[in-house]
Design an enzyme around this catalytic site. Structure first.
Site, mmCIF file in Angstrom:
data_model
loop_
_atom_site.group_PDB
_atom_site.id
_atom_site.type_symbol
_atom_site.label_atom_id
_atom_site.label_comp_id
_atom_site.label_asym_id
_atom_site.label_seq_id
_atom_site.Cartn_x
_atom_site.Cartn_y
_atom_site.Cartn_z
ATOM 1 N N LYS A 120 -1.699 23.425 -5.090
ATOM 2 C CA LYS A 120 -0.527 24.096 -4.515
ATOM 3 C C LYS A 120 -0.809 25.580 -4.265
ATOM 4 C CE LYS A 120 2.046 23.058 -8.119
ATOM 5 N NZ LYS A 120 1.134 22.307 -8.996
ATOM 6 N N ARG A 122 11.182 21.795 -9.988
ATOM 7 C CA ARG A 122 10.441 20.897 -10.882
ATOM 8 C C ARG A 122 11.335 19.952 -11.644
ATOM 9 N NH1 ARG A 122 5.652 24.536 -11.655
ATOM 10 N NH2 ARG A 122 4.263 23.494 -13.061
ATOM 11 N N ARG A 165 -11.124 26.362 -13.536
ATOM 12 C CA ARG A 165 -10.488 27.361 -12.657
ATOM 13 C C ARG A 165 -10.545 28.775 -13.236
ATOM 14 N NH1 ARG A 165 -4.317 26.280 -11.330
ATOM 15 N NH2 ARG A 165 -4.206 26.164 -13.588
ATOM 16 N N ARG A 187 -6.503 31.202 -17.150
ATOM 17 C CA ARG A 187 -5.154 31.046 -17.672
ATOM 18 C C ARG A 187 -5.167 30.446 -19.071
ATOM 19 N NH1 ARG A 187 -1.702 28.266 -12.919
ATOM 20 N NH2 ARG A 187 -0.867 27.152 -14.709
ATOM 21 N N ARG A 202 1.303 19.205 -19.423
ATOM 22 C CA ARG A 202 1.844 19.643 -18.122
ATOM 23 C C ARG A 202 1.931 18.445 -17.166
ATOM 24 N NH1 ARG A 202 -2.373 24.259 -17.273
ATOM 25 N NH2 ARG A 202 -1.693 24.229 -15.106
#
Ligand code: AP5
Ligand code: MG
Length: 215
Positions: free
Chosen positions: A13, A88, A127, A161, A172
């Site tokens: 996203k 969400r 990431r 993160r 998640r």
């Protein structure tokens, strides 16, 4: 143009939203980025959100919808919005309808990035991003062109993160399956949903989104 990018953690996203910003001058409204900024600045919202985010659970609907409302209020009506990671929950989807009506905007598209969960864990754990400008990278799939130097701003500091570890990612994903995926039928009933293969290489996903927007 106002569009929602929907998909589980790591679906791409943020990656695709950044490209839409670059190519179309739209504005990326990522509730995750807004919350991380609030946590870093230790604002009252950030202090409330921190533990919830670290656990991979969802922050309250009221907090995130207020963030979106404030951002839209500060935007010119001609600037398109990309909702990244919002809504969400069913309640957030209802709140978004009310917020859009208040700002005289209409929802044009909901793009669902379809992906495979195991691949997502690989994506998320690899990431990292530029600490200066936020440009996103990946250990395996998207390294800076010159190692250790950000393509976009030349920065040399990078960060990861706190919620990007395997255990939190699984939570998640469960939150996505249980609370977020059920909002899709609502948008399907309005004829707004387009599904795109999020497992394709990043440029191909971008091309598929462009085709959709130009159709
Ligand atoms: P948020 O920041 O929204 O995180 P998320 O939904 O878990 O999604 P990610 O940002 O992890 O993934 P992404 O889809 O943006 O993927 P990306 O493009 O980076 O939310 C974080 C937390 O904040 C939540 O857990 C919650 O606590 C809270 N929160 C946020 N919004 C909320 C809300 N509305 N309500 C309640 N709580 C909320 O890509 C991932 C990696 O893969 C990158 O390294 C990228 O380079 C790579 N990649 C991307 N696409 C591809 C591809 N096609 N092929 C190969 N690699 C790819
Ligand atoms: Mg993101």
């Amino acid at each position: 143009m106002n569009l929602i990018l929907l998909g589980p953690p790591g679906a791409g996203k943020g990656t695709q939203a950044a490209r839409l910003v670059e190519h179309h001058g739209m504005r990326q409204l990522s509730t995750g980025d807004m919350l991380r900024a609030a946590v870093a600045a230790q604002t009252p919202v950030g202090l409330k959100a921190k533990a919830v985010m670290d656990a991979g659970e969802l922050v309250s609907d009221e907090i995130v919808s207020a963030l979106i409302d404030d951002e839209l209020a500060a935007m010119g009506p001609e600037t398109g919005a990309i909702f990244d990671g919002y809504p969400r929950t069913g309640a957030q989807a209802e709140q978004l309808d009310a917020i859009l009506a208040r700002h005289r905007r209409k929802l044009d598209r909901v793009i669902e990035l379809e992906v495979d969960e195991d691949e997502l864990v690989r994506r998320i754990v690899g990431r990292f991003s530029c600490a200066t400008c936020g440009a996103g990278y990946h250990d395996e799939f998207h390294q800076p062109k010159v190692s250790g130097v950000c393509d976009r701003c030349g920065g040399t500091e990078f960060k990861r993160r706190k919620d990007d570890n395997e255990e939190t990612v699984r939570t998640r994903m469960a939150e996505y399956r249980v609370k977020t995926a059920p909002i899709l039928p609502l948008y399907e009933a309005r004829g707004l949903v387009a599904r795109i293969d999020g497992m394709a290489p990043i440029d191909e996903v971008t091309a598929a989104i462009e085709d959709l927007l130009n159709a």
